[in-house]
Design a protein around this motif. Structure first.
Motif, PDB file in Angstrom:
ATOM      1  N   SER A  45      56.198 -28.001 -46.125  1.00  0.00           N
ATOM      2  CA  SER A  45      55.498 -28.711 -45.066  1.00  0.00           C
ATOM      3  C   SER A  45      55.434 -27.830 -43.830  1.00  0.00           C
ATOM      4  CB  SER A  45      56.227 -30.014 -44.736  1.00  0.00           C
ATOM      5  OG  SER A  45      55.565 -30.727 -43.718  1.00  0.00           O
ATOM      6  N   CYS A  46      54.370 -27.991 -43.062  1.00  0.00           N
ATOM      7  CA  CYS A  46      54.207 -27.234 -41.831  1.00  0.00           C
ATOM      8  C   CYS A  46      53.726 -28.182 -40.743  1.00  0.00           C
ATOM      9  CB  CYS A  46      53.200 -26.113 -42.032  1.00  0.00           C
ATOM     10  SG  CYS A  46      52.788 -25.208 -40.527  1.00  0.00           S
ATOM     11  N   ALA A  47      54.460 -28.222 -39.665  1.00  0.00           N
ATOM     12  CA  ALA A  47      54.092 -29.069 -38.537  1.00  0.00           C
ATOM     13  C   ALA A  47      53.529 -28.202 -37.424  1.00  0.00           C
ATOM     14  CB  ALA A  47      55.314 -29.830 -38.039  1.00  0.00           C
ATOM     15  N   LYS A  81      49.059 -36.404 -38.191  1.00  0.00           N
ATOM     16  CA  LYS A  81      50.403 -35.885 -37.915  1.00  0.00           C
ATOM     17  C   LYS A  81      50.399 -34.385 -37.641  1.00  0.00           C
ATOM     18  CE  LYS A  81      52.737 -39.352 -40.775  1.00  0.00           C
ATOM     19  NZ  LYS A  81      53.647 -39.577 -41.929  1.00  0.00           N
ATOM     20  N   THR A 111      50.032 -31.971 -39.683  1.00  0.00           N
ATOM     21  CA  THR A 111      50.854 -31.300 -40.682  1.00  0.00           C
ATOM     22  C   THR A 111      50.003 -30.890 -41.881  1.00  0.00           C
ATOM     23  OG1 THR A 111      51.433 -33.382 -41.758  1.00  0.00           O
ATOM     24  CG2 THR A 111      52.941 -32.578 -40.063  1.00  0.00           C
TER      25      THR A 111
END
Length: 123
Positions: A21-23, A74, A76
């Motif tokens: 995951s990447c925010a 989000k 993301t």
């Protein structure tokens, strides 16, 4: 500026699955491209996947096994990795912005990079 923070790396056995995951934070835009690269020891950085405007491109070595999805609400991006093998061992980098397209093959020149997260696949 855009800041990218990856999570979800780790150790997995061959044949297994792992999600990254990447925010994104900062001056983000849902219209900007977001995706992933990876770099194995002694090798050049390799395009993995990226998407923008509902279109996603994949590197040849991951087609059919990896899936890139995005949650614009989000900020993301998620990389679902399946049927992992030792050749998938690398540091995986989130990327955002820049230019994404397709010529003879998919290309992506991002503006921003995350710090990277290690994925290790044991045989």
């Amino acid at each position: 500026q855009v800041q990218l923070v990856e999570s979800g790396g780790g150790l997995v056995q061959a044949g297994g699955s792992l999600n990254l995951s990447c925010a994104a934070s900062g001056r983000t835009s849902s219209r900007s491209a977001m995706g992933w690269f990876r770099q194995a020891p002694g090798k050049e950085r390799e395009f993995v996947a990226a998407g923008s405007g509902g279109v996603t491109y994949y590197g040849e070595s991951v087609k059919g096994r990896f899936f890139n999805s995005r949650d614009n609400a989000k900020n993301t991006v998620l990389l679902q990795m399946n049927s992992l093998g030792p050749d998938d061992t690398a540091v995986y980098y989130c990327a955002a912005g820049g230019r994404l397209g397709y010529g003879l093959r998919a290309y992506y020149y991002p503006d921003y990079w995350g710090q990277g997260t290690q994925v290790t696949v044991s045989s």
